[in-house]
Scaffold this active site. Sequence first.
Site, PDB file in Angstrom:
ATOM      1  N   ASN A   7       0.860  -1.194   0.000  1.00  0.00           N
ATOM      2  CA  ASN A   7       0.000   0.000   0.000  1.00  0.00           C
ATOM      3  C   ASN A   7       0.895   1.242   0.000  1.00  0.00           C
ATOM      4  O   ASN A   7       1.743   1.406   0.890  1.00  0.00           O
ATOM      5  CB  ASN A   7      -0.890  -0.030   1.245  1.00  0.00           C
ATOM      6  CG  ASN A   7      -1.825   1.160   1.310  1.00  0.00           C
ATOM      7  OD1 ASN A   7      -1.396   2.297   1.126  1.00  0.00           O
ATOM      8  ND2 ASN A   7      -3.090   0.919   1.580  1.00  0.00           N
ATOM      9  N   HIS A  10       1.012   6.123   2.003  1.00  0.00           N
ATOM     10  CA  HIS A  10       1.861   6.972   2.852  1.00  0.00           C
ATOM     11  C   HIS A  10       2.894   7.769   2.064  1.00  0.00           C
ATOM     12  O   HIS A  10       3.365   8.797   2.530  1.00  0.00           O
ATOM     13  CB  HIS A  10       2.561   6.141   3.915  1.00  0.00           C
ATOM     14  CG  HIS A  10       1.670   5.764   5.056  1.00  0.00           C
ATOM     15  ND1 HIS A  10       0.650   6.559   5.515  1.00  0.00           N
ATOM     16  CD2 HIS A  10       1.652   4.665   5.845  1.00  0.00           C
ATOM     17  CE1 HIS A  10       0.050   5.964   6.526  1.00  0.00           C
ATOM     18  NE2 HIS A  10       0.633   4.811   6.738  1.00  0.00           N
ATOM     19  N   HIS A  43      -5.588   3.876  -1.837  1.00  0.00           N
ATOM     20  CA  HIS A  43      -6.942   4.202  -1.373  1.00  0.00           C
ATOM     21  C   HIS A  43      -7.269   5.612  -1.843  1.00  0.00           C
ATOM     22  O   HIS A  43      -6.667   6.579  -1.373  1.00  0.00           O
ATOM     23  CB  HIS A  43      -6.956   4.114   0.163  1.00  0.00           C
ATOM     24  CG  HIS A  43      -8.308   4.300   0.778  1.00  0.00           C
ATOM     25  ND1 HIS A  43      -8.541   4.109   2.121  1.00  0.00           N
ATOM     26  CD2 HIS A  43      -9.509   4.654   0.253  1.00  0.00           C
ATOM     27  CE1 HIS A  43      -9.811   4.338   2.401  1.00  0.00           C
ATOM     28  NE2 HIS A  43     -10.420   4.687   1.277  1.00  0.00           N
ATOM     29  N   ARG A  45      -9.468   8.343  -1.397  1.00  0.00           N
ATOM     30  CA  ARG A  45     -10.465   8.770  -0.404  1.00  0.00           C
ATOM     31  C   ARG A  45     -11.295   9.920  -0.939  1.00  0.00           C
ATOM     32  O   ARG A  45     -10.836  10.695  -1.787  1.00  0.00           O
ATOM     33  CB  ARG A  45      -9.764   9.219   0.880  1.00  0.00           C
ATOM     34  CG  ARG A  45      -9.301   8.072   1.744  1.00  0.00           C
ATOM     35  CD  ARG A  45      -8.607   8.583   2.991  1.00  0.00           C
ATOM     36  NE  ARG A  45      -8.415   7.509   3.945  1.00  0.00           N
ATOM     37  CZ  ARG A  45      -9.270   7.196   4.907  1.00  0.00           C
ATOM     38  NH1 ARG A  45     -10.368   7.919   5.092  1.00  0.00           N
ATOM     39  NH2 ARG A  45      -9.039   6.195   5.715  1.00  0.00           N
ATOM     40  N   ARG A  49      -6.988  12.923   0.625  1.00  0.00           N
ATOM     41  CA  ARG A  49      -5.937  13.375   1.555  1.00  0.00           C
ATOM     42  C   ARG A  49      -4.556  12.841   1.207  1.00  0.00           C
ATOM     43  O   ARG A  49      -3.559  13.361   1.639  1.00  0.00           O
ATOM     44  CB  ARG A  49      -6.285  12.998   2.992  1.00  0.00           C
ATOM     45  CG  ARG A  49      -6.179  11.526   3.263  1.00  0.00           C
ATOM     46  CD  ARG A  49      -6.324  11.219   4.728  1.00  0.00           C
ATOM     47  NE  ARG A  49      -7.682  11.377   5.196  1.00  0.00           N
ATOM     48  CZ  ARG A  49      -8.176  10.722   6.250  1.00  0.00           C
ATOM     49  NH1 ARG A  49      -7.396   9.912   6.927  1.00  0.00           N
ATOM     50  NH2 ARG A  49      -9.413  10.872   6.632  1.00  0.00           N
ATOM     51  N   GLU A  70      -8.426   0.546  -3.269  1.00  0.00           N
ATOM     52  CA  GLU A  70      -9.189   0.483  -2.024  1.00  0.00           C
ATOM     53  C   GLU A  70     -10.152   1.659  -2.048  1.00  0.00           C
ATOM     54  O   GLU A  70      -9.751   2.778  -2.374  1.00  0.00           O
ATOM     55  CB  GLU A  70      -8.190   0.594  -0.872  1.00  0.00           C
ATOM     56  CG  GLU A  70      -8.716   0.184   0.455  1.00  0.00           C
ATOM     57  CD  GLU A  70      -7.656   0.380   1.532  1.00  0.00           C
ATOM     58  OE1 GLU A  70      -6.494  -0.001   1.315  1.00  0.00           O
ATOM     59  OE2 GLU A  70      -8.012   0.937   2.573  1.00  0.00           O
ATOM     60  N   THR A 101      -8.310   3.433   7.945  1.00  0.00           N
ATOM     61  CA  THR A 101      -9.532   2.634   7.966  1.00  0.00           C
ATOM     62  C   THR A 101      -9.706   1.983   9.335  1.00  0.00           C
ATOM     63  O   THR A 101      -8.790   1.344   9.843  1.00  0.00           O
ATOM     64  CB  THR A 101      -9.457   1.533   6.879  1.00  0.00           C
ATOM     65  OG1 THR A 101      -9.044   2.143   5.664  1.00  0.00           O
ATOM     66  CG2 THR A 101     -10.793   0.860   6.699  1.00  0.00           C
ATOM     67  N   GLU A 151     -10.732  -9.768   2.466  1.00  0.00           N
ATOM     68  CA  GLU A 151      -9.512  -9.367   3.162  1.00  0.00           C
ATOM     69  C   GLU A 151      -9.858  -9.296   4.644  1.00  0.00           C
ATOM     70  O   GLU A 151     -10.680  -8.472   5.065  1.00  0.00           O
ATOM     71  CB  GLU A 151      -9.005  -8.005   2.666  1.00  0.00           C
ATOM     72  CG  GLU A 151      -7.742  -7.582   3.433  1.00  0.00           C
ATOM     73  CD  GLU A 151      -7.158  -6.245   2.980  1.00  0.00           C
ATOM     74  OE1 GLU A 151      -7.419  -5.812   1.835  1.00  0.00           O
ATOM     75  OE2 GLU A 151      -6.433  -5.639   3.796  1.00  0.00           O
ATOM     76  N   HIS A 191      -3.839  -4.805   7.561  1.00  0.00           N
ATOM     77  CA  HIS A 191      -3.981  -3.712   8.522  1.00  0.00           C
ATOM     78  C   HIS A 191      -3.129  -3.969   9.751  1.00  0.00           C
ATOM     79  O   HIS A 191      -3.356  -4.950  10.470  1.00  0.00           O
ATOM     80  CB  HIS A 191      -5.434  -3.453   8.948  1.00  0.00           C
ATOM     81  CG  HIS A 191      -5.677  -1.991   9.162  1.00  0.00           C
ATOM     82  ND1 HIS A 191      -5.253  -1.328  10.295  1.00  0.00           N
ATOM     83  CD2 HIS A 191      -6.226  -1.046   8.363  1.00  0.00           C
ATOM     84  CE1 HIS A 191      -5.553  -0.060  10.190  1.00  0.00           C
ATOM     85  NE2 HIS A 191      -6.132   0.159   9.024  1.00  0.00           N
TER      86      HIS A 191
END
Length: 241
Positions: A7, A10, A43, A45, A49, A70, A101, A151, A191
């Site tokens: 992922n 970040h 992801h 969003r 962000r 995602e 999440t 998942e 996660h």
Amino acid sequence: MIHLAVNIDHIATLREARGGIEPDPVAAASIAELAGAIGIVCHLREDRRHINDRDLRLLRETIKTKLDLEMAATEEIITIALDTLPDLVTLVPERREERTTEGGLDVASNLVYYTQVVARMHQNDIAVSFFVEPQRDQINAAATAGADIVELHTGTFANARSSHEQQEELRKLREAAAYAASLGLNVTAGHGLNYVNVRSICTIPEIQEVSIGHAIIARAAFVGLDTAVRDMVRLLQVYSH
Ligand code: PXP
């Protein structure tokens, strides 16, 4: 062996901290793929962000493994997904105030809606994963809605304060993985996974893939992204078979 999807949200978060153009998540995706990731997760969003529409467009053009988008199943993001055609969408709950999440998706309470979402994705050859708690009712609902993958949310396991609590969460994940596989679902997990706790996850035979962001990007700040991804791929090779 358990495969690794990285992922890269970040990397975009770091870029947004200065509002400039670097570091670029598109470059991060290429490095992660070259280092052994079999998929890239991002992801998009509602508040944009971190990952933005430009990132998603370029990621779709450049990713050579598998693009896992995602997303919350809102009409705006569904439209973008159908336009972008990722290989896979992972449906997650989304709240504006959350840092990341929180918890799995409540598929069971919105079964009719999610069944329609799955059908729209499948009509466009997009596979669908539901991010769910390791609970039978949610896994049943995901299967009924037509999901390809569940998942399993590993956040509670990852945040467990005692080894007793961690073992209990691991037991739930183990049972949920076996149950999901018995329904014909592919099983992944994610996660809060890191270079230490992933070892326990590797003892669950039905888990085919893990989705990891924070731990890898945090390590990358010290050792570089290539090394951070290779280190995780090597651990997965050693711990799972
Ligand atoms: N899987 C899902 C569905 C997520 O929402 C996240 C966080 O974006 C992850 C995996 C990765 O979690 P982490 O960043 O803690 O590795």
